[in-house]
Design an enzyme around this catalytic site. Structure first.
Site, PDB file in Angstrom:
ATOM      1  NE  ARG A 107      -2.404   1.132   3.593  1.00 40.94           N
ATOM      2  CZ  ARG A 107      -3.113   1.019   4.708  1.00 40.94           C
ATOM      3  NH1 ARG A 107      -4.427   0.861   4.627  1.00 40.94           N
ATOM      4  NH2 ARG A 107      -2.541   1.041   5.886  1.00 40.94           N
ATOM      5  NE  ARG A 149       4.101  27.565   1.715  1.00 40.64           N
ATOM      6  CZ  ARG A 149       3.183  28.157   0.954  1.00 40.64           C
ATOM      7  NH1 ARG A 149       3.527  29.167   0.154  1.00 40.64           N
ATOM      8  NH2 ARG A 149       1.926  27.773   0.983  1.00 40.64           N
ATOM      9  CE  LYS A 198      -2.137   4.405   6.973  1.00 36.85           C
ATOM     10  NZ  LYS A 198      -3.517   4.497   7.466  1.00 36.85           N
ATOM     11  CG  LEU A 253      -6.667   3.681   3.995  1.00 36.70           C
ATOM     12  CD1 LEU A 253      -5.750   4.414   3.025  1.00 36.70           C
ATOM     13  CD2 LEU A 253      -6.177   3.835   5.423  1.00 36.70           C
TER      14      LEU A 253
END
Length: 286
Positions: A52, A101, A150, A206
């Site tokens: 996963r 950033r 996830k 999920l």
């Protein structure tokens, strides 16, 4: 003695572990994670978590900083160094820390991914909450549309936990278009007439590693499984309800939005599935 954690190739006391303020996991939730349970000092369902993880990384075009074999070695080393008998290993991989950033992904050849792991000691097999069961409330599902990945974007699930706490409940089940998607950090199930019902796999939920194992074990035990959506009202009228996750295994639910489920106690289907799952996990842990 403090825990030993893993950060970008080094095993360190947790007090010495540091990640850059420019890390994209911190600035933009640009990262993924996994939690692998530990029983008897061994890893439960590691292969499932690794597969996963690879899928999540691929979906985000995020380059893994280690191979899955190397990752297994790191997990085992952390378990050994921390003398962990029961609990979990948390893993997080982010896109790393570029010079500044920027919304645009950095070049992976120039910015290496950040990888962090640490252990957590927890009572998993004999959790006192199992026999008592937990209560849940329903909340609107306001997460992004790719819940199958996830990621570390866990703000809304955290808000859901706090909504449940404020209501005097233990957790929350999220609802979208009238049907339950999942819990804040777990998959949701009901039992009616001996049939186990849980939402089908899609981008909406999920793809739980424990979910897959529990459903397989249920079918092997000749239990009937139906993968479809269900409403809160249907759940309130069910014989049983429960959740699954890597750290709760199979956890009975005895109340939903104040309505008692079944007899208001841990049901036989949930308890049997928990027993089967723990027995198999102990045998197959690595």
């Amino acid at each position: 003695m403090s825990r030993i954690v893993y950060v970008n190739g080094d095993y360190l006391p947790e007090e010495e572990a540091k990640v850059s303020i420019f890390d994209r996991g911190f600035l933009m939730a640009d990262g993924v994670y996994e939690v692998t349970s530990v029983l008897d000092g061994k890893l439960v369902d590691f292969d499932g978590h690794a597969k996963r993880l690879e899928r999540s990384l691929n979906e985000l075009d995020l380059v893994a900083p280690v191979t899955m074999d190397e990752l297994l070695t790191i997990h085992r080393e952390l378990v050994a160094r921390n003398d962990l008998e029961e609990g979990g290993v948390y893993l997080q991989i982010t896109r790393g820390a570029p010079a500044d950033r920027d919304f645009v992904f950095p070049d992976p050849a120039e910015t290496k991914a950040t990888i962090v792991l640490f252990t957590q000691a927890k009572n998993l097999a004999n959790s006192p909450a199992v026999q008592k069961g937990i209560s849940v409330i329903s909340i609107e599902d306001q997460r992004w549309a790719r819940r199958d990945i996830k990621t570390v974007q866990l703000l809304y699930p955290s808000m859901g936990k706090m909504m449940a706490k404020a209501a005097g409940a233990d957790d929350a089940w999220m609802v979208e278009d009238g049907q339950v998607t999942e819990g804040t950090s777990n998959n949701a199930y009901i039992v009616k007439g001996g049939k186990i019902i849980t939402r089908q796999l899609s981008n909406d939920i999920l793809h739980g590693i424990t979910r897959a194992a529990v459903l397989r074990l249920a079918k092997e035990a000749q239990m009937e499984v139906e993968e479809r959506g269900f409403t809160i009202e249907e759940a309130q009228q069910a014989d049983e309800a429960f959740i699954t996750s890597a750290t709760t295994f199979v956890q009975p639910v005895v109340s939903i939005d104040g309505a008692t489920i079944g007899k208001g106690e841990a049901g036989p289907v949930a308890l049997r599935l928990r027993e089967i799952y723990i027995d198999e996990s102990r045998k197959k842990a690595i």
